[in-house]
Design a protein around this motif. Structure first.
Motif, PDB file in Angstrom:
ATOM      1  N   LYS A  81       0.840  -1.185   0.079  1.00 25.02           N
ATOM      2  CA  LYS A  81       0.087   0.097  -0.029  1.00 25.02           C
ATOM      3  C   LYS A  81       0.965   1.181   0.118  1.00 25.02           C
ATOM      4  O   LYS A  81       1.794   1.487   0.658  1.00 25.02           O
ATOM      5  CB  LYS A  81      -0.948  -0.051   1.181  1.00 25.02           C
TER       6      LYS A  81
ATOM      7  N   ILE B 180       0.941   6.449  -8.269  1.00 26.80           N
ATOM      8  CA  ILE B 180      -0.245   6.827  -8.908  1.00 26.80           C
ATOM      9  C   ILE B 180      -0.431   6.649 -10.437  1.00 26.80           C
ATOM     10  O   ILE B 180      -1.154   6.315 -10.945  1.00 26.80           O
ATOM     11  CB  ILE B 180      -0.881   8.042  -8.384  1.00 26.80           C
TER      12      ILE B 180
ATOM     13  N   GLN C   7      -0.652   3.429 -11.368  1.00 30.16           N
ATOM     14  CA  GLN C   7      -1.825   2.733 -11.256  1.00 30.16           C
ATOM     15  C   GLN C   7      -2.941   3.320 -12.079  1.00 30.16           C
ATOM     16  O   GLN C   7      -4.136   2.816 -12.419  1.00 30.16           O
ATOM     17  CB  GLN C   7      -2.260   3.229  -9.601  1.00 30.16           C
ATOM     18  N   LYS C   8      -2.572   4.622 -12.759  1.00 30.00           N
ATOM     19  CA  LYS C   8      -3.622   5.116 -13.771  1.00 30.00           C
ATOM     20  C   LYS C   8      -3.507   4.447 -14.995  1.00 30.00           C
ATOM     21  O   LYS C   8      -4.202   4.880 -16.032  1.00 30.00           O
ATOM     22  CB  LYS C   8      -3.389   6.586 -13.657  1.00 30.00           C
TER      23      LYS C   8
ATOM     24  N   GLY D 224      -4.381   0.043 -12.190  1.00 30.32           N
ATOM     25  CA  GLY D 224      -5.806   0.470 -11.881  1.00 30.32           C
ATOM     26  C   GLY D 224      -5.695   0.898 -10.195  1.00 30.32           C
ATOM     27  O   GLY D 224      -4.767   0.247  -9.543  1.00 30.32           O
ATOM     28  N   LEU D 225      -6.591   1.877  -9.893  1.00 27.78           N
ATOM     29  CA  LEU D 225      -6.344   2.496  -8.633  1.00 27.78           C
ATOM     30  C   LEU D 225      -7.077   1.433  -7.719  1.00 27.78           C
ATOM     31  O   LEU D 225      -8.069   0.972  -7.754  1.00 27.78           O
ATOM     32  CB  LEU D 225      -7.108   3.793  -8.574  1.00 27.78           C
ATOM     33  N   ASP D 226      -6.215   1.250  -6.581  1.00 27.96           N
ATOM     34  CA  ASP D 226      -6.682   0.395  -5.507  1.00 27.96           C
ATOM     35  C   ASP D 226      -6.984  -1.013  -5.921  1.00 27.96           C
ATOM     36  O   ASP D 226      -7.333  -1.698  -5.061  1.00 27.96           O
ATOM     37  CB  ASP D 226      -8.117   0.811  -4.833  1.00 27.96           C
TER      38      ASP D 226
ATOM     39  N   THR E  78      -2.149  -3.101  -4.632  1.00 25.40           N
ATOM     40  CA  THR E  78      -1.936  -2.386  -3.218  1.00 25.40           C
ATOM     41  C   THR E  78      -2.444  -2.942  -2.105  1.00 25.40           C
ATOM     42  O   THR E  78      -2.301  -1.989  -1.294  1.00 25.40           O
ATOM     43  CB  THR E  78      -2.619  -0.980  -3.713  1.00 25.40           C
TER      44      THR E  78
ATOM     45  N   ARG F 188      -6.906   3.334 -20.581  1.00 24.13           N
ATOM     46  CA  ARG F 188      -7.437   2.445 -19.217  1.00 24.13           C
ATOM     47  C   ARG F 188      -8.568   3.327 -19.026  1.00 24.13           C
ATOM     48  O   ARG F 188      -9.838   2.456 -18.495  1.00 24.13           O
ATOM     49  CB  ARG F 188      -6.384   3.017 -17.934  1.00 24.13           C
TER      50      ARG F 188
ATOM     51  N   GLU G 166     -11.928   0.733 -18.806  1.00 29.23           N
ATOM     52  CA  GLU G 166     -12.692   0.642 -17.325  1.00 29.23           C
ATOM     53  C   GLU G 166     -14.200   1.110 -17.546  1.00 29.23           C
ATOM     54  O   GLU G 166     -14.947   0.424 -16.821  1.00 29.23           O
ATOM     55  CB  GLU G 166     -11.973   1.786 -16.344  1.00 29.23           C
TER      56      GLU G 166
END
Length: 422
Positions: free
Chosen positions: A71, A76, A79-80, A84-86, A90, A191, A195
């Motif tokens: 984590k 970021i 991840q973007k 992918g976020l979260d 992570t 992305r 998404e």
């Protein structure tokens, strides 16, 4: 490599590190470790201590969940584009184990075999069109084939002739992870588009507008419940489903490297065609060890500890040298030579071969799709070597280490393709 005592800890300032990273790329940490004669050095970034480590012992430390967390470790921008976020990458502890179980449930021998049948079908369909074309670029064609197959396997419907676009989007997401320039913004855009597509699909599955096989990955991701017993948001469920689809399409990088090795050496090709599974697996493992795929991985120190005379303080960012560990001469004889036979009879350990992470996929942060990668390479290479004939025109097969990710520049061009006479 001898160990440095703490008072002589090797270090780089941020400007020097940025310069060497830009120029060396995949070999950045490895080169600095060799020059400094150490397994650990620091980068002095204002407000942040970054520690770079490498080698088998370092990998064992890095994958110890009592010492490190993920984590906050993945930037970021990555991840973007890439994860992918979260996403699962992570998460830690029970949350990670619980979500990892979802991914591992799809990695059974039967499921992997089903995917290989789909890939083989797509290879047959694609090759029927290749024979009518002057030339094809294997990297691009592989992405489309893998996209078609993995979406069918996961239960994700593709609109007619939609696979080239979706494959291109998945490729852009992967291609963006090592840059902040135009490739990054292209990856961010891709992305967002993917998404949006998969999130809408998840919502339709949950509402009953789209009916899918209850055994499919799409169904399981749509209805997965986290530790708190709640469904993930539709967007996060989509992100995790994408984390099944995207890495499979990314095998196109390995396929291109593998074809470059296999079809530029008659001995390798002959042994691969012979069908000896042991040799095929050795060859594929050497592809995954030798060629640059993942430069390094990041994690943050959970609780302070000392290793190798160095203090790792809580919150420090630590980068593990993946490429350098796979080319460590303490682990691999003649590490910069491509020698499939090195894997014959070799007992692989959890932290000496970091092609797709270290440790164990069932419980740790090692890639759960490793078996899919190995079996897919077997399927594709066996098809290319046995089912079709082609010419390899003059082209640029070099790959720049400063570009992350990298691949043979021309993507492995094939000409005069025809089906093998049986």
């Amino acid at each position: 490599m001898k160990r440095y005592p703490n008072q002589n800890l090797a270090s780089l300032n941020a400007a020097a590190a940025a310069y060497h990273l830009f120029n060396d790329g995949f070999t950045f940490i490895m080169n600095r470790r060799r020059l400094m004669n150490t397994d650990v050095f620091t980068i002095d970034v204002p407000g942040l201590k970054v520690i770079c480590i490498g080698g088998e012992e370092a990998a064992g430390i890095f994958y110890d969940p009592d010492k490190f967390v993920r984590k906050g470790a993945i930037p970021i921008p990555i991840q973007k584009t890439l994860t992918g976020l979260d996403a699962i990458h992570t998460t830690d502890a029970q949350q990670h184990s619980h979500r990892k179980a979802l991914f591992m449930s799809f990695m059974t021998e039967d499921q992997v075999a089903r995917l290989q049948r789909l890939i083989r079908h797509e290879l047959d369909v694609a090759s029927n069109s290749w024979i009518n074309r002057d030339r094809i670029v294997l990297f691009e064609e592989s992405g489309i084939i893998l996209c078609e197959a993995i979406c069918a396997w996961a239960g994700v419907p593709l609109a007619l002739n939609d696979s080239p676009l979706r494959a291109k989007q998945f490729i852009s997401m992967v291609d963006a992870f090592g840059t902040m320039g135009a490739r990054h913004f292209k990856g961010v855009k891709a992305r967002k588009q993917v998404e949006s597509w998969i999130t809408e699909l998840i919502e339709k599955v949950r509402s009953g507008q789209v009916h899918v096989d209850p055994n499919s990955p799409l169904y399981h991701c749509a209805h997965y419940r986290d530790l708190d017993g709640m469904e993930l948001s539709a967007k996060l469920a989509a992100i995790e489903l994408i984390n099944l689809l995207r890495p499979t399409v990314a095998i196109a990088w390995y396929i291109t490297f593998a074809a470059t090795a296999l079809f530029t050496n008659d001995s390798y090709k002959a042994q691969f065609i012979s069908g000896a599974e042991a040799y095929q697996e050795n060859f594929i493992n050497e592809v995954r060890r030798f060629f640059p795929f993942a430069p390094f991985m990041g994690a943050k120190v959970r609780e302070s500890f000392v290793w190798n005379g160095v203090e790792f303080s809580k919150g420090n960012l630590v980068l593990l040298d993946m490429y350098g560990t796979n080319h460590d001469d303490r682990l691999w004889d003649n590490p910069f030579a491509f020698i499939p036979e090195r894997f014959g009879g070799r007992q692989l350990k959890p932290y000496d071969f970091l092609a797709q992470g270290g440790g164990y996929p069932e419980t740790g942060h090692r890639c759960p799709g490793e078996l899919i990668t190995i079996e897919t390479l077997k399927t594709v290479l066996q098809f290319l070597a046995s089912e079709i004939e082609f010419s390899i025109p003059k082209q640029d097969m070099s790959y720049p280490f400063s570009r992350m990710p990298t691949r043979p520049r021309d993507g492995f061009i094939m000409e005069k393709i025809k089906r093998t006479q049986q």
